[in-house]
Design a protein around this motif. Structure first.
Motif, PDB file in Angstrom:
ATOM      1  N   ILE A 294       0.845  -1.206   0.000  1.00 63.94           N
ATOM      2  CA  ILE A 294       0.000   0.000   0.000  1.00 63.94           C
ATOM      3  C   ILE A 294       0.873   1.246   0.000  1.00 63.94           C
ATOM      4  O   ILE A 294       0.527   2.270  -0.614  1.00 63.94           O
ATOM      5  CB  ILE A 294      -0.945  -0.039   1.213  1.00 63.94           C
ATOM      6  CG1 ILE A 294      -1.959  -1.177   1.044  1.00 63.94           C
ATOM      7  CG2 ILE A 294      -1.672   1.292   1.383  1.00 63.94           C
ATOM      8  CD1 ILE A 294      -2.827  -1.402   2.256  1.00 63.94           C
ATOM      9  N   GLU A 298       0.340   4.111  -2.779  1.00 64.44           N
ATOM     10  CA  GLU A 298       0.033   5.477  -2.375  1.00 64.44           C
ATOM     11  C   GLU A 298       1.152   6.436  -2.779  1.00 64.44           C
ATOM     12  O   GLU A 298       0.891   7.611  -3.103  1.00 64.44           O
ATOM     13  CB  GLU A 298      -0.177   5.529  -0.857  1.00 64.44           C
ATOM     14  CG  GLU A 298      -1.400   4.759  -0.369  1.00 64.44           C
ATOM     15  CD  GLU A 298      -2.702   5.370  -0.862  1.00 64.44           C
ATOM     16  OE1 GLU A 298      -2.691   6.561  -1.278  1.00 64.44           O
ATOM     17  OE2 GLU A 298      -3.727   4.667  -0.841  1.00 64.44           O
ATOM     18  N   MET A 356      -2.241   6.217   4.405  1.00 63.44           N
ATOM     19  CA  MET A 356      -2.105   4.886   5.004  1.00 63.44           C
ATOM     20  C   MET A 356      -2.736   4.821   6.389  1.00 63.44           C
ATOM     21  O   MET A 356      -3.200   3.756   6.826  1.00 63.44           O
ATOM     22  CB  MET A 356      -0.624   4.499   5.086  1.00 63.44           C
ATOM     23  CG  MET A 356       0.037   4.316   3.723  1.00 63.44           C
ATOM     24  SD  MET A 356       1.813   4.014   3.854  1.00 63.44           S
ATOM     25  CE  MET A 356       1.816   2.439   4.692  1.00 63.44           C
ATOM     26  N   ASN A 359      -6.325   3.859   5.879  1.00 60.29           N
ATOM     27  CA  ASN A 359      -6.609   2.716   5.003  1.00 60.29           C
ATOM     28  C   ASN A 359      -7.201   1.583   5.824  1.00 60.29           C
ATOM     29  O   ASN A 359      -6.602   1.141   6.812  1.00 60.29           O
ATOM     30  CB  ASN A 359      -5.306   2.251   4.331  1.00 60.29           C
ATOM     31  CG  ASN A 359      -5.584   1.333   3.156  1.00 60.29           C
ATOM     32  OD1 ASN A 359      -6.231   0.302   3.316  1.00 60.29           O
ATOM     33  ND2 ASN A 359      -5.099   1.716   1.987  1.00 60.29           N
TER      34      ASN A 359
END
Length: 476
Positions: A294, A298, A356, A359
């Protein structure tokens, strides 16, 4: 008399009598005694019936001649015959009935003969078929015997060659092992050769990149040593600038190769370092791999957004002063390539960490902060920002948990279920150039991946504080 004679002629009793006699003669030795007697009685009855008809005609003929006609004939022929003690029994049936019975008897005899002939023909056919079947049976028996002989011969030959065949098999297995060892050796040599070729290509790209940088520096040195430099507006008429291509065009292939190599090194080196760092605080390897995946996704999103904003500002600045043979877009890209150090990478890192923190797919102990992997995020943002200056730009392939696994985009991790068709989660994204995959990603495939992804996505979002004052563990 004429009618009686005509009926007698039409019924043909003598022909019937002759046919019965011939049929009886043919079957006399086949019939039993009772059957032969019955046939004889039948012929006697038929003969008496015919004689009765003849006597009726004789009587009518004598009546037609009057009282004295035919007397001599009767005296000379009939009376002597009667004198021989032959008597004829008076018929109890009429003349028409007798003739119809004779005709029916003839029809029955004819049908019996036809049935007998058909029966004989069928029997002959059956006997022929039986003979042909016996011949075929004999042929099959002979073939079976020949096959048995051949089988016995083959068994004997197999028994004699079995030991030699086993020796050959052992010899071939030994040769196969030697050939496999040679193939493995050649594969290792080929891998080494591929590494050498890749290093040669990288060195060539670096040489071309350094050559281009040298050319640009020489141009800058010439312009700096000039006593009366031309204004910026007359840059297009400078012979040095006008005859040489832009740095973005000159080093496009070399920058492409270097960025792809940096992206591969990010996966091999920085990712493993960040993974080891997070594993000190997070026991679940899947969670750590999700965090790093991730982070890369991102980082690309934040870098692309920053590139669009930076490009807009540069275009707005250069649009009022740009004059030259190159287009405005080429000049903008050239400026960005020559000034990549102006990219505010720290802002992108903060945006990635904030994204994050909210998330829903990431969950780990609260004493660990994403700032721990800020160096990994910073490098990913720089690579992603530089990839946007290529033509076409490099980007990550779209990915989602529970998607169908594709051999073109990913390779399975070592702990995957290789028969599972769905992706449980991603370890590393695939790199795209347009619609072509130039670097495969890595994914973990397991059965029930769609159910796991739904259950994970339905978990509550862990709230995080993005303030700098939040306490976290750091090793710097």
């Amino acid at each position: 008399m004429a009618d009686t004679l005509r009926r007698l002629v039409n019924s043909s009793p003598y022909g019937v009598l002759q046919d019965k006699l011939e049929a009886w003669y043919k079957d006399y030795h086949v019939f039993s005694c009772d059957q032969n007697l019955n046939r004889c009685c039948e012929l006697v009855e038929l003969t008496s019936k015919i004689q009765g008809q003849l006597f009726t005609i004789l009587n009518l003929t004598a009546q037609e001649g009057g009282h004295y006609s035919g007397v001599d004939t009767l005296k000379s022929r009939l009376l002597p015959w009667l004198g021989s003690c032959f008597t004829i029994a008076a018929s109890s049936v009429s003349t028409d009935t007798s003739l119809s019975l004779i005709q029916e008897s003839m029809e029955k005899d004819r049908k019996i003969r036809e049935l007998s002939s058909v029966h004989e023909s069928d029997m002959q056919k059956i006997e022929d078929k039986l003979c042909s079947t016996r011949m075929e049976l004999d042929t099959v028996k002979q073939e079976l015997a020949d096959t048995q002989i051949e089988l016995d011969s083959t068994k004997n030959k197999s028994a004699t060659t079995l030991l030699a065949t086993e020796d050959e098999i052992l010899h071939l297995k030994a040769e196969l092992r030697v050939a496999q060892d040679q193939v493995d050796l050649y594969k290792r040599k080929l891998d080494v050769l591929d590494d050498y070729e890749r290093q040669v290509r990288i060195l060539r790209d670096e040489i071309s990149f350094l050559t281009a940088e040298k050319t640009v520096l020489q141009e800058r040195l010439v312009r700096s040593r000039s006593p009366s430099p031309l204004p910026r507006r007359s840059r297009s008429v400078s012979p040095v600038r006008g005859e040489s291509p832009t740095r973005a065009q000159l080093t496009s292939s070399s920058r492409h190769a270097r960025l792809v190599s940096r992206f591969s090194d990010l996966y091999v080196t920085e990712r493993l370092e960040s993974q080891s760092l997070l594993r000190r605080y997070i026991d679940d390897l899947e969670t750590v791999q999700r965090i790093l995946f991730i982070a890369v996704v991102e980082s690309f999103q934040a870098a692309k957004m920053a590139y669009r904003q930076f490009k807009t500002r540069v275009r707005k600045t250069l649009s009022s002063t740009h004059i030259g043979p190159e287009s405005l877009e080429d000049a903008v890209v050239d400026y960005i390539v020559r000034n990549l150090d102006l990219y505010d990478v720290q802002t992108s890192v903060n945006d990635v960490i904030n994204a994050m923190n909210v998330n829903p797919r990431i969950s780990f102990p609260p004493e660990v902060d994403f700032v721990l992997i800020s160096s990994f995020i910073r490098e990913a943002c720089r690579i992603a920002f530089a990839m946007q200056t290529l033509d076409p730009a490099l980007d990550l392939a779209f990915s989602s948990d529970g998607e169908l696994y594709s051999d073109v985009k990913y390779r399975r991790s070592f702990d995957s279920e290789f028969t599972a068709p769905l992706v449980a989660y991603h370890v590393w994204p695939a790199l795209l150039e347009g619609d072509t995959v130039i670097l495969k990603g890595e994914a973990v495939t397991r059965r029930g991946a769609l159910w796991r992804s739904r259950s994970r996505s339905s978990s509550p979002v862990r709230s995080r504080s993005g303030s700098p004052s939040r306490t976290f563990v750091s090793f710097y």
